[in-house]
Design a protein around this motif. Structure first.
Motif, mmCIF file in Angstrom:
data_model
loop_
_atom_site.group_PDB
_atom_site.id
_atom_site.type_symbol
_atom_site.label_atom_id
_atom_site.label_comp_id
_atom_site.label_asym_id
_atom_site.label_seq_id
_atom_site.Cartn_x
_atom_site.Cartn_y
_atom_site.Cartn_z
ATOM 1 N N HIS A 1 0.797 -1.291 -0.056
ATOM 2 C CA HIS A 1 -0.057 0.036 -0.054
ATOM 3 C C HIS A 1 0.783 1.263 -0.028
ATOM 4 O O HIS A 1 0.262 2.543 -0.137
ATOM 5 N N LEU A 2 2.135 1.112 0.223
ATOM 6 C CA LEU A 2 3.274 2.174 0.028
ATOM 7 C C LEU A 2 4.032 2.464 -1.161
ATOM 8 O O LEU A 2 4.160 1.591 -2.068
ATOM 9 N N HIS A 3 3.928 3.635 -1.679
ATOM 10 C CA HIS A 3 4.739 4.037 -2.767
ATOM 11 C C HIS A 3 6.262 3.755 -2.310
ATOM 12 O O HIS A 3 6.769 3.842 -1.103
ATOM 13 N N GLU A 4 7.021 3.372 -3.421
ATOM 14 C CA GLU A 4 8.576 3.377 -2.939
ATOM 15 C C GLU A 4 9.072 4.420 -2.430
ATOM 16 O O GLU A 4 10.030 4.400 -1.455
ATOM 17 N N PHE A 5 8.573 5.632 -2.809
ATOM 18 C CA PHE A 5 9.158 6.874 -2.434
ATOM 19 C C PHE A 5 8.735 6.962 -0.773
ATOM 20 O O PHE A 5 9.752 7.352 0.094
ATOM 21 N N GLU A 6 7.596 6.269 -0.406
ATOM 22 C CA GLU A 6 7.313 6.488 1.007
ATOM 23 C C GLU A 6 8.136 5.604 1.788
ATOM 24 O O GLU A 6 8.832 5.817 2.982
ATOM 25 N N VAL A 7 8.531 4.479 1.359
ATOM 26 C CA VAL A 7 9.084 3.520 1.974
ATOM 27 C C VAL A 7 10.496 3.826 2.255
ATOM 28 O O VAL A 7 11.319 3.926 3.273
ATOM 29 N N VAL A 8 11.225 4.497 1.077
ATOM 30 C CA VAL A 8 12.480 4.855 1.321
ATOM 31 C C VAL A 8 12.631 6.074 2.134
ATOM 32 O O VAL A 8 13.590 6.161 2.994
ATOM 33 N N GLN A 9 11.609 6.852 2.148
ATOM 34 C CA GLN A 9 11.656 8.122 3.037
ATOM 35 C C GLN A 9 11.621 7.535 4.634
ATOM 36 O O GLN A 9 12.076 8.111 5.455
ATOM 37 N N ILE A 10 10.799 6.568 4.956
ATOM 38 C CA ILE A 10 10.829 5.966 6.251
ATOM 39 C C ILE A 10 12.013 5.494 6.601
ATOM 40 O O ILE A 10 12.601 5.839 7.897
ATOM 41 N N VAL A 11 12.821 4.912 5.750
ATOM 42 C CA VAL A 11 14.266 4.366 6.004
ATOM 43 C C VAL A 11 14.962 5.474 6.141
ATOM 44 O O VAL A 11 15.791 5.663 7.338
ATOM 45 N N ASN A 12 15.381 6.382 5.207
ATOM 46 C CA ASN A 12 16.091 7.351 5.210
ATOM 47 C C ASN A 12 16.140 8.404 6.272
ATOM 48 O O ASN A 12 16.994 8.983 6.788
ATOM 49 N N LEU A 13 14.718 8.702 6.854
ATOM 50 C CA LEU A 13 14.393 9.591 7.991
ATOM 51 C C LEU A 13 14.511 8.778 9.346
ATOM 52 O O LEU A 13 14.491 9.373 10.410
ATOM 53 N N GLY A 14 14.562 7.630 9.297
ATOM 54 C CA GLY A 14 14.834 6.691 10.390
ATOM 55 C C GLY A 14 13.426 7.049 11.333
ATOM 56 O O GLY A 14 13.691 6.777 12.405
ATOM 57 N N CYS A 15 12.419 6.918 10.799
ATOM 58 C CA CYS A 15 11.065 7.131 11.530
ATOM 59 C C CYS A 15 10.784 5.817 12.392
ATOM 60 O O CYS A 15 10.867 4.515 12.026
ATOM 61 N N ASP A 16 10.494 6.214 13.587
ATOM 62 C CA ASP A 16 10.376 5.165 14.441
ATOM 63 C C ASP A 16 8.976 4.971 15.198
ATOM 64 O O ASP A 16 8.322 3.982 15.542
ATOM 65 N N ASP A 17 8.190 6.147 14.996
ATOM 66 C CA ASP A 17 6.810 6.167 15.465
ATOM 67 C C ASP A 17 5.951 6.628 14.391
ATOM 68 O O ASP A 17 6.251 7.079 13.698
ATOM 69 N N VAL A 18 4.815 6.186 14.653
ATOM 70 C CA VAL A 18 3.723 6.245 13.769
ATOM 71 C C VAL A 18 3.150 7.781 13.178
ATOM 72 O O VAL A 18 3.211 8.156 12.295
ATOM 73 N N ASP A 19 3.199 8.576 14.631
ATOM 74 C CA ASP A 19 2.869 9.888 14.316
ATOM 75 C C ASP A 19 3.888 10.764 13.883
ATOM 76 O O ASP A 19 3.747 11.463 12.950
ATOM 77 N N GLU A 20 5.042 10.176 13.878
ATOM 78 C CA GLU A 20 6.250 11.057 13.371
ATOM 79 C C GLU A 20 6.415 10.895 11.973
ATOM 80 O O GLU A 20 6.468 11.617 11.096
#
Length: 133
Positions: free
Chosen positions: A74-93
């Protein structure tokens, strides 16, 4: 909806950029005819600060495989890469720094538990040592 410029573009992780630049610099160091690589070294120093997988090719391969699983559909590759690159740990973040995720949660495309699971999966490959820097 994604701009047409991004439809077929491959998104890259900071770690992938780091790995490629390291390889290019190594090649150029052994080739006397190659032009100076000072700018590449500067870019590598910058991207290495944001490489949260310490240039670990195994971690990159594991994540790229995970991107192809139904968990990430359900995620675009851009979204997943940004999750990884930004190091998101929290759903709200994650929803704050990647607004399209909030839209997907609000529209019911993806649940918060599902997003939490994706964040956890991405975090499994993260390292915070200086081994790759």
């Amino acid at each position: 909806r994604w701009p047409t410029d991004f439809q077929d573009a491959r998104m890259v992780l900071n770690t992938e950029v780091s790995i490629l630049l390291r390889q290019l610099i190594e090649q150029r160091q052994s080739d006397e005819k190659a032009p100076p690589y000072e700018h590449m070294r500067m870019v590598l120093d910058h991207v290495a600060r944001f490489d949260n997988m310490s240039a670990n090719e195994g971690s990159v391969a594991n994540l790229r495989q995970a991107f192809e699983t139904p968990q990430f559909e359900h995620l675009h590759e851009f979204e997943v890469v940004q999750i990884v690159n930004l190091g998101c740990d929290d759903v709200d973040e994650a929803q704050k720094v990647i607004p399209s995720l909030k839209h997907k949660v609000d529209d019911g495309e993806i649940g918060e538990d599902e997003l939490r699971s994706i964040l956890d999966r991405c975090a499994q490959e993260r390292t915070f040592d200086d081994a790759g820097a």
